[in-house]
Design a protein around this motif. Structure first.
Motif, PDB file in Angstrom:
ATOM      1  N   VAL A 259       0.732  -1.186  -0.131  1.00  0.00           N
ATOM      2  CA  VAL A 259      -0.072  -0.052   0.108  1.00  0.00           C
ATOM      3  C   VAL A 259       0.784   1.107   0.099  1.00  0.00           C
ATOM      4  O   VAL A 259       0.480   2.174  -0.806  1.00  0.00           O
ATOM      5  CB  VAL A 259      -1.211   0.033   1.278  1.00  0.00           C
ATOM      6  N   SER A 260       2.008   1.247   0.824  1.00  0.00           N
ATOM      7  CA  SER A 260       2.839   2.423   0.620  1.00  0.00           C
ATOM      8  C   SER A 260       3.538   2.518  -0.459  1.00  0.00           C
ATOM      9  O   SER A 260       3.765   3.896  -0.979  1.00  0.00           O
ATOM     10  CB  SER A 260       3.952   2.519   1.963  1.00  0.00           C
ATOM     11  N   ILE A 261       4.011   1.542  -1.272  1.00  0.00           N
ATOM     12  CA  ILE A 261       4.817   1.865  -2.395  1.00  0.00           C
ATOM     13  C   ILE A 261       3.750   2.237  -3.330  1.00  0.00           C
ATOM     14  O   ILE A 261       4.061   3.140  -4.360  1.00  0.00           O
ATOM     15  CB  ILE A 261       5.438   0.284  -2.784  1.00  0.00           C
ATOM     16  N   ILE A 262       2.472   1.671  -3.451  1.00  0.00           N
ATOM     17  CA  ILE A 262       1.631   2.219  -4.328  1.00  0.00           C
ATOM     18  C   ILE A 262       1.153   3.737  -4.116  1.00  0.00           C
ATOM     19  O   ILE A 262       0.875   4.338  -4.955  1.00  0.00           O
ATOM     20  CB  ILE A 262       0.119   1.383  -4.314  1.00  0.00           C
ATOM     21  N   ALA A 263       0.978   3.903  -2.958  1.00  0.00           N
ATOM     22  CA  ALA A 263       0.661   5.445  -2.548  1.00  0.00           C
ATOM     23  C   ALA A 263       1.540   6.420  -3.129  1.00  0.00           C
ATOM     24  O   ALA A 263       1.261   7.550  -3.902  1.00  0.00           O
ATOM     25  CB  ALA A 263       0.507   5.399  -1.025  1.00  0.00           C
ATOM     26  N   VAL A 264       2.947   6.332  -2.857  1.00  0.00           N
ATOM     27  CA  VAL A 264       4.270   7.101  -3.244  1.00  0.00           C
ATOM     28  C   VAL A 264       4.324   7.160  -4.704  1.00  0.00           C
ATOM     29  O   VAL A 264       4.562   8.258  -5.491  1.00  0.00           O
ATOM     30  CB  VAL A 264       5.261   6.956  -2.379  1.00  0.00           C
ATOM     31  N   ALA A 265       4.020   6.122  -5.419  1.00  0.00           N
ATOM     32  CA  ALA A 265       3.991   5.981  -6.812  1.00  0.00           C
ATOM     33  C   ALA A 265       2.856   6.783  -7.632  1.00  0.00           C
ATOM     34  O   ALA A 265       3.163   7.327  -8.681  1.00  0.00           O
ATOM     35  CB  ALA A 265       4.026   4.568  -7.404  1.00  0.00           C
ATOM     36  N   LEU A 266       1.893   6.689  -7.118  1.00  0.00           N
ATOM     37  CA  LEU A 266       0.648   7.431  -7.582  1.00  0.00           C
ATOM     38  C   LEU A 266       0.378   8.761  -7.335  1.00  0.00           C
ATOM     39  O   LEU A 266      -0.034   9.518  -8.192  1.00  0.00           O
ATOM     40  CB  LEU A 266      -0.543   6.776  -7.499  1.00  0.00           C
ATOM     41  N   VAL A 267       0.717   9.227  -6.101  1.00  0.00           N
ATOM     42  CA  VAL A 267       0.244  10.660  -5.434  1.00  0.00           C
ATOM     43  C   VAL A 267       1.699  11.334  -4.994  1.00  0.00           C
ATOM     44  O   VAL A 267       2.688  10.758  -4.632  1.00  0.00           O
ATOM     45  CB  VAL A 267      -0.434  10.482  -4.134  1.00  0.00           C
ATOM     46  N   PRO A 268       1.920  12.426  -5.520  1.00  0.00           N
ATOM     47  CA  PRO A 268       3.098  13.045  -5.334  1.00  0.00           C
ATOM     48  C   PRO A 268       3.358  13.422  -3.872  1.00  0.00           C
ATOM     49  O   PRO A 268       2.375  13.381  -3.219  1.00  0.00           O
ATOM     50  CB  PRO A 268       2.934  14.432  -6.012  1.00  0.00           C
ATOM     51  N   ILE A 269       4.519  13.212  -3.358  1.00  0.00           N
ATOM     52  CA  ILE A 269       4.805  13.382  -1.829  1.00  0.00           C
ATOM     53  C   ILE A 269       4.000  14.532  -1.391  1.00  0.00           C
ATOM     54  O   ILE A 269       3.738  14.274  -0.222  1.00  0.00           O
ATOM     55  CB  ILE A 269       6.377  13.015  -1.571  1.00  0.00           C
ATOM     56  N   GLY A 270       4.373  15.763  -2.001  1.00  0.00           N
ATOM     57  CA  GLY A 270       3.902  16.887  -1.209  1.00  0.00           C
ATOM     58  C   GLY A 270       2.418  16.785  -1.000  1.00  0.00           C
ATOM     59  O   GLY A 270       1.784  17.124   0.180  1.00  0.00           O
ATOM     60  N   GLU A 271       1.611  15.971  -1.827  1.00  0.00           N
ATOM     61  CA  GLU A 271       0.074  16.034  -1.682  1.00  0.00           C
ATOM     62  C   GLU A 271      -0.029  15.120  -0.707  1.00  0.00           C
ATOM     63  O   GLU A 271      -1.014  15.101   0.116  1.00  0.00           O
ATOM     64  CB  GLU A 271      -0.381  15.589  -3.176  1.00  0.00           C
ATOM     65  N   LEU A 272       0.672  14.004  -0.704  1.00  0.00           N
ATOM     66  CA  LEU A 272       0.325  12.811   0.384  1.00  0.00           C
ATOM     67  C   LEU A 272       0.740  13.406   1.727  1.00  0.00           C
ATOM     68  O   LEU A 272       0.154  12.938   2.662  1.00  0.00           O
ATOM     69  CB  LEU A 272       1.452  11.509  -0.016  1.00  0.00           C
ATOM     70  N   ARG A 273       1.537  14.026   1.746  1.00  0.00           N
ATOM     71  CA  ARG A 273       2.150  14.773   2.984  1.00  0.00           C
ATOM     72  C   ARG A 273       1.017  15.613   3.788  1.00  0.00           C
ATOM     73  O   ARG A 273       0.821  15.494   4.988  1.00  0.00           O
ATOM     74  CB  ARG A 273       3.312  15.537   2.994  1.00  0.00           C
ATOM     75  N   GLU A 274       0.477  16.112   2.711  1.00  0.00           N
ATOM     76  CA  GLU A 274      -0.716  17.414   3.159  1.00  0.00           C
ATOM     77  C   GLU A 274      -2.012  16.662   3.458  1.00  0.00           C
ATOM     78  O   GLU A 274      -2.726  17.224   4.230  1.00  0.00           O
ATOM     79  CB  GLU A 274      -0.931  18.471   2.482  1.00  0.00           C
ATOM     80  N   THR A 275      -2.288  15.476   2.725  1.00  0.00           N
ATOM     81  CA  THR A 275      -3.835  14.984   2.998  1.00  0.00           C
ATOM     82  C   THR A 275      -3.900  14.366   4.209  1.00  0.00           C
ATOM     83  O   THR A 275      -3.274  13.891   5.080  1.00  0.00           O
ATOM     84  CB  THR A 275      -3.997  14.129   2.042  1.00  0.00           C
ATOM     85  N   SER A 276      -5.249  14.614   4.863  1.00  0.00           N
ATOM     86  CA  SER A 276      -5.833  13.739   6.126  1.00  0.00           C
ATOM     87  C   SER A 276      -6.479  12.426   5.440  1.00  0.00           C
ATOM     88  O   SER A 276      -6.730  11.600   6.499  1.00  0.00           O
ATOM     89  CB  SER A 276      -6.610  14.602   6.689  1.00  0.00           C
ATOM     90  N   THR A 277      -6.836  12.318   4.267  1.00  0.00           N
ATOM     91  CA  THR A 277      -7.331  11.147   3.811  1.00  0.00           C
ATOM     92  C   THR A 277      -6.456  10.441   2.709  1.00  0.00           C
ATOM     93  O   THR A 277      -6.713  10.496   1.351  1.00  0.00           O
ATOM     94  CB  THR A 277      -8.729  11.240   3.158  1.00  0.00           C
TER      95      THR A 277
END
Length: 476
Positions: A259-277
């Motif tokens: 899940v963590s690999i899929i997350a960082v591969a699909l969503v830019p890290i800056g956006e992933l860092r700021e989201t609560s969902t």
């Protein structure tokens, strides 16, 4: 003086051994998978960037090492009590046993409070609302009140609801993995180079950033220790427990890393860092336009509800059990005459959860989930450090000798060192987590002191937890 402590008789009926390998594996996996990965993937990425999978991997290794200690103890003492029982048998200090039980109880409340924040964020996201921080706080409080109502109604209702929520919880993570793999095969906007990109918002060294992220990611691995409470209801626990617990941990570890690999591969890290969902963003990036991206916030809501329900149920029963053994004020052991639930203990734990939600909403608004999740891992890592010492101390207990699992001595030593390190400020934990943990412990110590004064006035000689195996009993 008389001793009115509630001590079970020798003829107490045993629990029915009804759990085989399949049911036990479902319990272990369902207990581990939950709020951690649903809510904290983005916060972990905020600490280490695209290498978010690494803290989850390290947390898995540390959890597995400690699991070996739990396996030796649960097969040696196959009773439903967990860390409090091991502390009681290893050290025999009543106040220390109480502290261990109270810390485990507090970890349940902080875990449920984390889930409440995630629930609120996903509800607002799912309905497209713009309610801000106040809205998140109000929804989180209402969510905790609803859990209290479910627990007040009765344990059977709670357990039935838990089964359904566990299925939804696992289904949600499988959906993330499947839509992620589908996105990779159809040539979506995927950047695998991000998964080896290390970056941190802070000025910490690489090592400190990784350990800080691991301290947070460890929240996703907790839950396996709860399975020891099912020892008395498991068929042939000495043979079954080691294989099932390690299999369950491995399944959870693989799911989290994927899940963590899929997350960082699909969503830019800056956006992933700021989201609560975070996982909602992942699904939207993987399957834009499909109904699943609008459905997933609600799947997440049900999934994190499972974590909260289990933990608030456990916390209220521990409070009830400690009150019944005269280490907390007797009123906390009151049972509702009609519902047969520990209603004051439920209200007490709910009020603590309310306080935590309001505190982080007021003083840690941007990282409320990570503060509460990190506090949970802080409390449980302290317990794990104790368990790794207890397993070595209890090797002197020849009375319990027999056929049981035995972990290599090096593992408890390594487990103690790593767990203790992640507890200390050297790991990079923020001070807010220590403050929250300290406040919770202070509440316990004050209540313990008040109870000892009450006991003295009533002529009760009980000075501590005399039988940890009955701490989490359900009222008759």
């Amino acid at each position: 003086m008389t001793d009115t402590a509630d001590t079970p008789t020798a003829r107490q009926p045993e629990l029915r051994r009804v759990m085989g390998p399949g049911l036990l594996l479902l319990f272990v996996v369902g207990d581990i998978l939950g709020t951690g990965v649903y809510a904290l993937t983005g916060q972990v990425a905020g600490e280490v960037g695209g290498a978010a999978w690494l803290p989850f991997l390290i947390a898995f290794v540390i959890a597995t090492i400690t699991a070996f200690s739990y396996l030796e103890l649960v097969t040696k003492y196959p009773q439903a009590a967990g860390a409090a029982l091991y502390a009681h048998k290893a050290f025999g200090i009543h106040f220390f046993t109480f502290l261990v039980a109270f810390v485990v109880m507090c970890s349940g409340i902080t875990s449920a409070s984390t889930a409440s924040q995630a629930f609120a964020s996903n509800l607002i996201r799912g309905f497209g609302l713009e309610w801000g921080k106040v809205g998140v706080t109000v929804i989180a409080l209402l969510f905790m009140a609803t859990l209290a109502a479910v627990n007040l109604r009765g344990v059977s209702e709670s357990v039935k609801l838990n089964v359904g929520l566990t299925v939804i919880e696992i289904t949600g993570l499988m959906l993330v993995i499947f839509v992620g793999l589908w996105a990779f095969t159809r040539g979506a906007d995927v950047d695998f180079s991000r998964i080896i990109l290390f970056e941190s918002e802070s000025e910490r060294s690489t090592f400190m950033a990784i350990t800080a992220a691991t301290s947070l990611a460890f929240f996703a691995m907790v839950g396996f220790e709860d399975s020891v409470n099912m020892a008395e209801e498991t068929k042939d626990p000495v043979r079954i427990f080691p294989k099932v617990l390690l299999t369950g941990l491995s399944i959870a570890g693989v799911v989290y890393i994927l899940v963590s690999i899929i997350a960082v591969a699909l969503v830019p890290i800056g956006e992933l860092r700021e989201t609560s969902t975070p996982l909602v963003d992942v699904v939207e990036a993987a399957a834009p336009g499909l109904p699943i991206d609008t459905l997933f916030p609600f799947i997440t809501m049900f999934a994190v509800s499972n974590t909260a329900l289990i933990n608030m149920l456990m916390a209220s029963r521990l409070i009830y059990g400690m009150a019944r053994q005269h280490v907390l004020p007797p009123m906390l052991g009151a049972v509702h005459p009609r519902r047969h639930t520990p209603w004051i203990a439920i209200l007490f734990t709910t009020l603590i959860a309310f306080g935590l939600i309001l505190y982080v909403s007021a003083f840690a608004t941007s990282k409320a989930v990570s503060v509460l999740g990190g506090t949970t891992s802080l409390l449980l890592l302290a317990v794990f450090a104790m368990v790794n010492v207890a397993v070595l101390v209890l090797r002197r207990d020849v009375r319990a000798d027999g056929a049981h699992f035995k972990t290599p001595t090096a593992l408890p030593v390594l487990g103690f060192i790593t767990s203790l390190y992640l507890v200390t400020p050297l790991s990079g934990r923020p001070g807010t987590q220590y403050l929250l943990a300290g406040i919770l412990l202070a509440i316990g110590v004050v209540l313990y002191g008040i109870t000892m004064l009450i006991n003295r006035q009533l002529g009760i000689r009980a000075t501590g937890i005399t039988d940890p195996t009955h701490l989490a009993e359900t009222p008759d």
